[in-house]
Design a protein around this motif. Structure first.
Motif, PDB file in Angstrom:
ATOM      1  N   MET A   1      33.547 -15.999  37.078  1.00 38.64           N
ATOM      2  CA  MET A   1      34.553 -15.335  36.251  1.00 38.64           C
ATOM      3  C   MET A   1      35.830 -15.114  37.033  1.00 38.64           C
ATOM      4  N   SER A   2      36.904 -15.547  36.436  1.00 36.56           N
ATOM      5  CA  SER A   2      38.138 -15.497  37.195  1.00 36.56           C
ATOM      6  C   SER A   2      39.057 -14.354  36.774  1.00 36.56           C
ATOM      7  N   ILE A   3      38.754 -13.707  35.656  1.00 39.14           N
ATOM      8  CA  ILE A   3      39.593 -12.581  35.257  1.00 39.14           C
ATOM      9  C   ILE A   3      39.076 -11.342  35.989  1.00 39.14           C
ATOM     10  N   PRO A   4      39.948 -10.687  36.751  1.00 32.57           N
ATOM     11  CA  PRO A   4      39.467  -9.563  37.566  1.00 32.57           C
ATOM     12  C   PRO A   4      38.924  -8.423  36.708  1.00 32.57           C
ATOM     13  N   ASP A   5      37.927  -7.717  37.275  1.00 31.78           N
ATOM     14  CA  ASP A   5      37.268  -6.640  36.546  1.00 31.78           C
ATOM     15  C   ASP A   5      38.225  -5.570  36.039  1.00 31.78           C
ATOM     16  N   TYR A   6      39.227  -5.253  36.872  1.00 33.38           N
ATOM     17  CA  TYR A   6      40.107  -4.167  36.440  1.00 33.38           C
ATOM     18  C   TYR A   6      40.893  -4.560  35.183  1.00 33.38           C
ATOM     19  N   LYS A   7      41.134  -5.886  35.062  1.00 36.08           N
ATOM     20  CA  LYS A   7      41.822  -6.373  33.855  1.00 36.08           C
ATOM     21  C   LYS A   7      40.914  -6.226  32.634  1.00 36.08           C
ATOM     22  N   ILE A   8      39.642  -6.573  32.853  1.00 35.90           N
ATOM     23  CA  ILE A   8      38.677  -6.461  31.749  1.00 35.90           C
ATOM     24  C   ILE A   8      38.584  -5.003  31.300  1.00 35.90           C
ATOM     25  N   ILE A  84      38.176 -11.904  25.930  1.00 38.80           N
ATOM     26  CA  ILE A  84      39.090 -11.055  26.715  1.00 38.80           C
ATOM     27  C   ILE A  84      40.533 -11.428  26.401  1.00 38.80           C
ATOM     28  N   LYS A  85      40.775 -12.730  26.382  1.00 40.49           N
ATOM     29  CA  LYS A  85      42.135 -13.201  26.107  1.00 40.49           C
ATOM     30  C   LYS A  85      42.615 -12.724  24.753  1.00 40.49           C
ATOM     31  N   PHE A  86      41.698 -12.860  23.787  1.00 41.97           N
ATOM     32  CA  PHE A  86      42.019 -12.468  22.418  1.00 41.97           C
ATOM     33  C   PHE A  86      42.425 -10.992  22.366  1.00 41.97           C
ATOM     34  N   LEU A  87      41.593 -10.147  22.973  1.00 42.54           N
ATOM     35  CA  LEU A  87      41.856  -8.705  22.916  1.00 42.54           C
ATOM     36  C   LEU A  87      43.050  -8.321  23.774  1.00 42.54           C
ATOM     37  N   ALA A  88      43.244  -9.056  24.863  1.00 41.70           N
ATOM     38  CA  ALA A  88      44.387  -8.791  25.729  1.00 41.70           C
ATOM     39  C   ALA A  88      45.675  -9.052  24.951  1.00 41.70           C
ATOM     40  N   GLN A  89      45.686 -10.179  24.263  1.00 46.85           N
ATOM     41  CA  GLN A  89      46.853 -10.553  23.480  1.00 46.85           C
ATOM     42  C   GLN A  89      47.136  -9.498  22.409  1.00 46.85           C
ATOM     43  N   ILE A  95      47.386 -11.614  30.940  1.00 49.04           N
ATOM     44  CA  ILE A  95      46.244 -12.060  31.731  1.00 49.04           C
ATOM     45  C   ILE A  95      46.536 -13.423  32.322  1.00 49.04           C
ATOM     46  N   GLU A  96      46.298 -13.557  33.598  1.00 49.62           N
ATOM     47  CA  GLU A  96      46.473 -14.867  34.221  1.00 49.62           C
ATOM     48  C   GLU A  96      45.176 -15.613  33.967  1.00 49.62           C
ATOM     49  N   TYR A  97      45.288 -16.804  33.440  1.00 52.62           N
ATOM     50  CA  TYR A  97      44.097 -17.526  33.036  1.00 52.62           C
ATOM     51  C   TYR A  97      43.781 -18.604  34.051  1.00 52.62           C
ATOM     52  N   ASP A  98      42.566 -18.616  34.518  1.00 52.66           N
ATOM     53  CA  ASP A  98      42.167 -19.618  35.499  1.00 52.66           C
ATOM     54  C   ASP A  98      41.647 -20.865  34.786  1.00 52.66           C
ATOM     55  N   LYS A  99      42.199 -21.998  35.124  1.00 48.97           N
ATOM     56  CA  LYS A  99      41.872 -23.237  34.415  1.00 48.97           C
ATOM     57  C   LYS A  99      40.451 -23.709  34.684  1.00 48.97           C
TER      58      LYS A  99
END
Ligand code: ZN
Length: 594
Positions: A1-8, A84-89, A95-99
């Motif tokens: 998982m590339s999205i950091p926990d604090y972001k989640i 996560i992306k959906f809810l972040a938006q 959110i920086e997205y890791d490819k």
């Protein structure tokens, strides 16, 4: 998982479970919780609950449950990172997205992206010189600029390479364009545009993203079909979406009524005339998925299909599906030769609104049709009415309709009931068989994946969640390495760490700890179970012995395999046989030890 926990965490904090689920299910407050019709199974009385305090959802009917992320994963069919992306938006969090994320999510993202690119190209073309005649056509049909914007209408220019050329100029991947269904393959190699000289209707999913397109031809000289559509892709399953639902769902919820039409232009024409609680089923036959989808927003559905024979057949079929899913079906019959679009054009909004207001109950509609036939031909019609009645799940409603049919068609109630009985029986048998098959498949799936050990681990987790004091006893006799393979291992491991740290677990924290659909559903489920009066310690002992036995059994099987190999190659097997017997003996004493 590339999205950091604090972001989640940040995304989780910014999202409210009631607010999110309200976009999918009509919720009513009852005590501390909110209730609504479950989006994950068909039901008529709400057993789906949302708890704002714990930020979870739970269905008492089908045991679905979880947190905001797993709700989205299930209802939108997306991965955890996508959720996560959906809810972040939604919450306006960057959110920086890791490819390097999982392949499927990447493929879906790519498809969304290329569809978005195409939608934009079509929209710009509609406003350009090339699209003048298309825009003129839409305006003549009464669509305002606002309607065109809200529905993202566009125009695909003529020629074979318009979209492809634009894609090349903007370095879009042509292979991807093809996978999204936007181009067709030439026999001699290469691609050409699927949509040419057509009005374009983007089909949006419930997150408002374009997943497919419909195209209507503009030139009468064009002898290809009037409408063409994107093929199914991994982000677009035909028959599972409703055109216009994203734009019109609030209106449907507000009016507590949905209006079904067949096509894009029918829908847009009604919207242009300020009738906004409309969806289009796209294709003549309404599916069960579409019916369940609309049930999230309202129970009352009105069908306005074309008045031709195909439209009538679709009305009858569609209503049966609505009934079976638990909706109340109403029918608007239009004068011969009319479709909703032409009717509203000729007669205006008021006239159509009145027709919707006075829509006929599906059974009245069927009775009326039957009355139009000469009495000697009515048998068939009556039988068809009975088949529809058999689809109603509510017994009282069924009985009321039988009385009505009896009075109006002048057939005795007794005769109707005795004809209905075999139909009902047949149907119930079919349903029972179906649910038996489903259950059997489910059981098979479970046993294939795991033996009794898996169930024992699940039970141990249940026991600890209900009585944390037993964790001491359980972890003292359970070797974590023995259960590493089971699906619930992440929960066991989490609890073990909590225990090691001398801490307790909090229900709320546990509910948010995992992002796997199955794990969260399991946790929510467990907290809703009640085992007053059960001897939990005794149960734990049984579970532990099952796990130990299974471990020994595995060792025995391993040795048996060695024995077979040894025998094949003519080696002595006495030692192995002894080991095997020791283990068998050990297995028998397991219960005594624990
Ligand atoms: Zn459910």
């Amino acid at each position: 998982m590339s999205i950091p926990d604090y972001k989640i965490d940040e995304v989780r904090e910014a999202t409210d479970v009631v607010d999110l689920i309200s976009g999918y299910v009509t919720l009513k407050k009852k005590g501390q919780n909110f209730f609504g019709l479950c989006p994950f199974h068909t039901e008529k009385t709400p057993s789906f609950s949302v708890n704002p305090d714990k930020q979870i959802f739970h269905c008492f009917g089908c045991s679905a449950g979880g947190n905001v992320f797993t709700f989205l994963m299930r209802s939108e069919g997306i991965s955890f990172p996508e959720s996560i992306k959906f809810l972040a938006q939604r919450a306006g969090i960057q959110i920086e997205y890791d490819k390097k994320d999982e392949v499927r999510s990447q493929e879906n993202e790519a498809l969304y992206y290329v569809n978005e690119f195409a939608a934009k190209f079509f929209q710009e073309s509609l406003q350009s010189k090339k699209g003048e005649h298309a825009l003129k056509y839409l305006k003549e049909r009464g669509l305002s600029s606002e309607n065109i914007r809200v529905f993202g209408l566009g125009y695909a220019p003529p020629g074979w390479q318009s979209l492809i050329t634009q894609a090349k100029n903007t370095s879009n991947d042509l292979e991807l364009l093809h996978r999204a269904g936007l181009t067709l393959k030439k026999e001699e190699g290469g691609y050409y545009d699927r949509f040419r000289d057509r009005i374009i209707f983007p089909i949006l999913n419930l997150s408002g993203r374009a997943v497919a397109f419909g195209g209507r031809k503009l030139s009468e000289k064009d002898d290809s079909p009037k409408y063409i559509n994107s093929p199914g892709t991994s982000v677009y399953e035909k028959g599972k979406m409703l055109y216009g639902l994203f734009q019109n769902r609030d209106e449907i919820r507000k009016q507590k009524k949905s209006v079904f039409v067949e096509g894009y232009m029918d829908l847009l024409s009604l919207v242009a005339n300020d009738i906004k609680n409309v969806v289009a089923s796209l294709g003549t036959s309404l599916t069960e998925e579409q019916s369940r989808l609309i049930l999230r927003y309202s129970k009352h559905a009105v069908l306005i299909y074309d008045s031709d024979a195909a439209g009538v057949a679709a009305t009858l079929r569609g209503s049966d599906i609505l009934l079976e899913t638990g909706l109340d079906a109403f029918i608007v019959s239009l004068p011969k030769g009319d479709d909703p679009d032409s009717y509203v054009l000729e007669n205006g909004t008021e006239a159509l609104l009145k027709k919707i207001e006075n829509a006929e109950n599906f059974f009245d509609y069927k009775i009326q049709r039957s009355l139009e036939k000469p009495p000697e031909n009515r048998r068939e019609e009556v039988h068809s009415i009975l088949e529809s009645i058999a689809r109603i799940k509510d017994a009282i409603q069924r009985s009321l309709i039988i009385t009505k049919v009896s009075e109006q068609l002048n057939v005795s109630e007794k005769a109707l009931w005795s004809d209905l009985a075999p139909i009902l029986q047949q149907k119930q048998k079919g349903e029972r068989r179906q649910s038996e098959i489903a259950k059997r498949l489910n059981d098979l799936g479970k046993t294939r994946k795991s033996g009794r050990g898996e169930k024992a681990v699940a039970d141990l987790v249940r026991i600890m969640l209900h009585d944390w004091d037993l964790a001491e006893y359980i972890f003292a006799s359970l070797d974590l390495a023995e259960v590493r393979e089971v699906d619930l291992f992440p929960i066991v491991n989490y609890l073990k760490n909590q225990h090691k740290g001398g801490g307790r677990f909090s229900e709320k924290e546990l509910n948010q700890q995992f992002n796997d659909v199955e794990l969260t559903a399991f946790i929510v489920q467990v907290f809703n179970e009640d085992w007053q009066g059960l001897n939990l310690k005794r149960w734990a002992t049984d579970c532990i012995s099952v796990i130990h036995k299974e471990k020994i059994q595995k060792q025995i099987e391993g040795i048996r395999e060695e024995i077979r190999l040894a025998q094949d190659s003519g080696q002595p097997v006495n030692d192995l046989l002894n080991q095997c017997m020791d283990l068998e003996a050990q297995k028998k004493t397991v219960i005594a030890e624990v």
